[in-house]
Design a protein around this motif. Structure first.
Motif, short mmCIF file in Angstrom:
data_model
loop_
_atom_site.label_atom_id
_atom_site.label_comp_id
_atom_site.label_asym_id
_atom_site.label_seq_id
_atom_site.Cartn_x
_atom_site.Cartn_y
_atom_site.Cartn_z
N LEU A 52 0.82 -1.22 0.00
CA LEU A 52 0.00 0.00 0.00
C LEU A 52 0.85 1.27 0.00
O LEU A 52 0.55 2.22 -0.72
CB LEU A 52 -0.96 -0.01 1.19
CG LEU A 52 -2.01 -1.12 1.17
CD1 LEU A 52 -2.81 -1.13 2.47
CD2 LEU A 52 -2.93 -0.96 -0.03
N ILE A 53 1.92 1.27 0.79
CA ILE A 53 2.83 2.42 0.80
C ILE A 53 3.50 2.58 -0.56
O ILE A 53 3.65 3.69 -1.06
CB ILE A 53 3.87 2.29 1.93
CG1 ILE A 53 3.18 2.51 3.27
CG2 ILE A 53 5.03 3.27 1.74
CD1 ILE A 53 4.02 2.19 4.47
N GLY A 54 3.89 1.46 -1.16
CA GLY A 54 4.48 1.52 -2.50
C GLY A 54 3.53 2.14 -3.50
O GLY A 54 3.92 2.95 -4.34
N ALA A 55 2.26 1.80 -3.40
CA ALA A 55 1.26 2.35 -4.32
C ALA A 55 1.04 3.84 -4.07
O ALA A 55 0.95 4.62 -5.02
CB ALA A 55 -0.06 1.59 -4.18
N VAL A 56 0.97 4.24 -2.81
CA VAL A 56 0.67 5.63 -2.48
C VAL A 56 1.90 6.52 -2.58
O VAL A 56 1.89 7.55 -3.27
CB VAL A 56 0.04 5.73 -1.07
CG1 VAL A 56 -0.12 7.17 -0.63
CG2 VAL A 56 -1.31 5.01 -1.05
N ALA A 57 2.98 6.15 -1.89
CA ALA A 57 4.14 7.02 -1.79
C ALA A 57 5.07 6.94 -3.00
O ALA A 57 5.69 7.93 -3.38
CB ALA A 57 4.93 6.69 -0.52
N PHE A 58 5.19 5.75 -3.59
CA PHE A 58 6.13 5.56 -4.69
C PHE A 58 5.44 5.34 -6.03
O PHE A 58 6.08 5.01 -7.02
CB PHE A 58 7.08 4.40 -4.37
CG PHE A 58 7.86 4.60 -3.09
CD1 PHE A 58 8.79 5.62 -2.98
CD2 PHE A 58 7.64 3.78 -2.00
CE1 PHE A 58 9.50 5.81 -1.81
CE2 PHE A 58 8.34 3.96 -0.82
CZ PHE A 58 9.28 4.98 -0.72
N ARG A 59 4.11 5.50 -6.04
CA ARG A 59 3.31 5.39 -7.25
C ARG A 59 3.51 4.07 -8.01
O ARG A 59 3.54 4.03 -9.24
CB ARG A 59 3.55 6.57 -8.18
CG ARG A 59 3.23 7.91 -7.53
CD ARG A 59 3.37 9.04 -8.53
NE ARG A 59 3.43 10.33 -7.91
CZ ARG A 59 2.39 11.02 -7.48
NH1 ARG A 59 1.19 10.53 -7.58
NH2 ARG A 59 2.54 12.21 -6.93
N GLN A 60 3.66 2.99 -7.25
CA GLN A 60 3.79 1.67 -7.85
C GLN A 60 2.40 1.10 -8.07
O GLN A 60 1.54 1.23 -7.21
CB GLN A 60 4.63 0.77 -6.94
CG GLN A 60 6.04 1.28 -6.77
CD GLN A 60 6.81 0.54 -5.69
OE1 GLN A 60 6.24 -0.18 -4.88
NE2 GLN A 60 8.11 0.74 -5.67
N LYS A 61 2.19 0.49 -9.18
CA LYS A 61 0.88 -0.06 -9.54
C LYS A 61 0.68 -1.44 -8.92
O LYS A 61 1.60 -2.26 -8.90
CB LYS A 61 0.74 -0.17 -11.06
CG LYS A 61 0.94 1.13 -11.79
CD LYS A 61 -0.28 2.00 -11.66
CE LYS A 61 -0.10 3.23 -12.54
NZ LYS A 61 -0.68 4.41 -11.99
N ILE A 62 -0.51 -1.67 -8.41
CA ILE A 62 -0.91 -3.01 -7.96
C ILE A 62 -1.93 -3.52 -8.96
O ILE A 62 -3.03 -2.98 -9.06
CB ILE A 62 -1.52 -2.97 -6.54
CG1 ILE A 62 -0.50 -2.45 -5.53
CG2 ILE A 62 -2.01 -4.36 -6.14
CD1 ILE A 62 -1.05 -2.26 -4.14
N ASP A 63 -1.53 -4.52 -9.75
CA ASP A 63 -2.44 -5.05 -10.76
C ASP A 63 -3.40 -6.06 -10.11
O ASP A 63 -3.36 -6.30 -8.91
CB ASP A 63 -1.67 -5.66 -11.93
CG ASP A 63 -0.77 -6.81 -11.52
OD1 ASP A 63 -0.84 -7.28 -10.36
OD2 ASP A 63 0.02 -7.26 -12.37
N LEU A 64 -4.25 -6.65 -10.93
CA LEU A 64 -5.25 -7.58 -10.42
C LEU A 64 -4.60 -8.76 -9.70
O LEU A 64 -5.03 -9.13 -8.60
CB LEU A 64 -6.15 -8.07 -11.57
CG LEU A 64 -7.23 -9.08 -11.16
CD1 LEU A 64 -8.19 -8.46 -10.15
CD2 LEU A 64 -7.97 -9.56 -12.39
N ALA A 65 -3.58 -9.34 -10.31
CA ALA A 65 -2.90 -10.48 -9.67
C ALA A 65 -2.28 -10.07 -8.34
O ALA A 65 -2.35 -10.82 -7.35
CB ALA A 65 -1.84 -11.05 -10.60
N GLY A 66 -1.69 -8.88 -8.29
CA GLY A 66 -1.13 -8.39 -7.04
C GLY A 66 -2.19 -8.18 -5.99
O GLY A 66 -2.01 -8.52 -4.81
N GLY A 67 -3.33 -7.63 -6.38
CA GLY A 67 -4.45 -7.43 -5.45
C GLY A 67 -4.98 -8.75 -4.92
O GLY A 67 -5.28 -8.88 -3.72
#
Length: 110
Positions: free
Chosen positions: A73-88
């Protein structure tokens, strides 16, 4: 200190240390690097306190699972890393696994 509280502190410290690890840019930046060392030292200290009162399998599953989810979650918010469907789906399975281990397993810390 309550085992669950010390585990929560360990998780928070590990997440701070891991987030700072990204910001340290390979330990080339001083203050993020100091935060990495302090975060991990704190995390392992509080995890060791947790293990006095909780089975290692449960403690580590919760510690690593919660840390993984929070870092994603921090990667997605702070570092703008995408979480794709498989990651979710993978993150949801981690959460489900920790819940099953704690709520249904007879080897839990209940």
């Amino acid at each position: 200190m309550n085992a669950w509280l010390s585990l929560a502190v360990a998780i928070l410290a590990e997440v701070i240390g891991t987030s700072a690890l990204k910001a340290s840019e390979g330990f080339s930046r001083l203050w993020p690097s100091v935060l990495v060392v302090a975060g991990y030292a704190t995390a392992f200290y509080f995890l060791s306190l947790t293990l006095r009162r909780m089975p290692v399998g449960i403690a580590y599953a919760v510690w690593s699972g919660a840390g993984t989810v929070l870092i994603a979650l921090i990667g997605a918010v702070a570092f703008r890393q995408k979480i794709d469907l498989a990651g979710g789906i993978g993150i949801a399975l981690i959460v489900a696994g920790v819940l099953v281990l704690n709520l249904l397993s007879r080897g839990g810390a209940h």
